[in-house]
Write an enzyme that holds these catalytic residues in place. Structure first.
Site, PDB file in Angstrom:
ATOM      1  N   CYS A 141       0.840  -1.196   0.000  1.00 33.94           N
ATOM      2  CA  CYS A 141       0.000   0.000   0.000  1.00 33.94           C
ATOM      3  C   CYS A 141       0.883   1.257   0.000  1.00 33.94           C
ATOM      4  CB  CYS A 141      -0.963  -0.037   1.189  1.00 33.94           C
ATOM      5  SG  CYS A 141      -2.221   1.255   1.186  1.00 33.94           S
ATOM      6  N   ASP A 186     -10.408  -2.486  -6.055  1.00 38.22           N
ATOM      7  CA  ASP A 186      -9.434  -1.585  -5.450  1.00 38.22           C
ATOM      8  C   ASP A 186      -9.560  -0.208  -6.095  1.00 38.22           C
ATOM      9  OD1 ASP A 186      -7.281  -0.252  -4.384  1.00 38.22           O
ATOM     10  OD2 ASP A 186      -5.857  -1.877  -4.681  1.00 38.22           O
ATOM     11  N   HIS A 218      -8.474  -4.131  -1.713  1.00 37.22           N
ATOM     12  CA  HIS A 218      -7.250  -3.452  -1.335  1.00 37.22           C
ATOM     13  C   HIS A 218      -6.809  -3.899   0.067  1.00 37.22           C
ATOM     14  CE1 HIS A 218      -4.357  -0.100  -1.450  1.00 37.22           C
ATOM     15  NE2 HIS A 218      -4.585  -0.008  -0.150  1.00 37.22           N
TER      16      HIS A 218
END
Length: 251
Positions: A141, A186, A218
């Protein structure tokens, strides 16, 4: 931008069961976690720098670092948030962009100007204190941006999962093998960003791969619900994707 900025989905997820086996330490003034492989299985002179998501060093990231170590890689997680990481499933309203630009106290930002020196400190530690000559990096991320940014600092092979905040010029600047794990759902790294990233990486001319995992969202590679078969499978396969990538391009 090759991926969109972080958002609320970056702090949602499930804490995983297990007992971390590495050690907590300081690298410079920053918190870190070091997972060390069995000497009989260790890849000589090789290490992985783990640049975490915004939860930073916690149960799940420690267990992942331990898994990299179990596969022969000395692995260091560095707290790129200078003690100001967010908690998993933080309740209530939250000004995410204010936290990014100022930090919780207003004087501890998590901008490139603040984070870059922390990453550089971690790389220096691995090279100078641990004798690392083959340096790979994983970025989850938020951390993906800093894998891309620090090819120039000595990262030789990269792996990122559900990347956020990566600018196109940062991705273009990563002149080395790079693998990406992406989630089907996502908003931060949607289909158009995946396809644009593919175009950039293909133009770069270095080995790359982008794997898309179905029916996950995500954050799945770190914070998924492992009681759900498809999420557990995707998480495990993303990890194996990373290890295989390093086994082939770093060692």
């Amino acid at each position: 931008m090759a991926s969109n900025p972080p958002s609320k989905c970056c702090i949602e997820g499930v804490r995983h069961d297990g007992e971390p086996t590495g050690i907590d330490l300081k690298v410079g003034k920053y918190d870190a976690y070091l997972a060390t492989p069995d000497p009989a299985k260790a890849h000589k002179d090789a290490a992985i720098l783990y640049i975490p998501d915004i939860i930073s060093i916690f149960q799940n990231s420690k267990l992942l670092a331990d898994q990299y170590a179990a596969n022969g890689y000395l692995t260091l997680i560095i707290d790129v948030f200078n003690g100001d990481a967010l908690s998993l499933n933080r309740p209530g309203d939250f000004d995410f962009m204010k936290w990014l630009t100022q930090g919780t106290t207003g004087d501890n930002p998590h901008t490139t100007e603040a984070v870059d020196p922390i990453v550089e400190e971690a790389i220096k530690y691995l090279k100078e204190e641990k004798g690392v000559k083959k340096l790979g990096a994983v970025g989850y991320c938020f951390g993906a941006k800093y894998v891309a940014r620090h090819y120039k600092s000595g990262i030789q092979v990269g792996y990122v999962a559900h990347p956020s905040f990566v600018d196109e010029d940062e991705l273009e600047g990563f002149k080395a093998p790079l693998a990406i794990s992406a989630a089907e759902t996502d908003a931060i790294f949607p289909a158009e960003k995946r396809h644009r990233s593919e175009e950039i990486l293909a133009k770069n001319g270095f080995p790359y791969q982008i794997y898309l995992y179905s029916q996950v969202v995500h954050g799945f590679s770190v914070r998924c619900d492992t009681s759900k078969k498809i999420e557990k499978f995707a998480k495990e396969q993303a990890f194996l994707q990373a290890v295989t990538w390093f086994d082939n391009w770093l060692i």
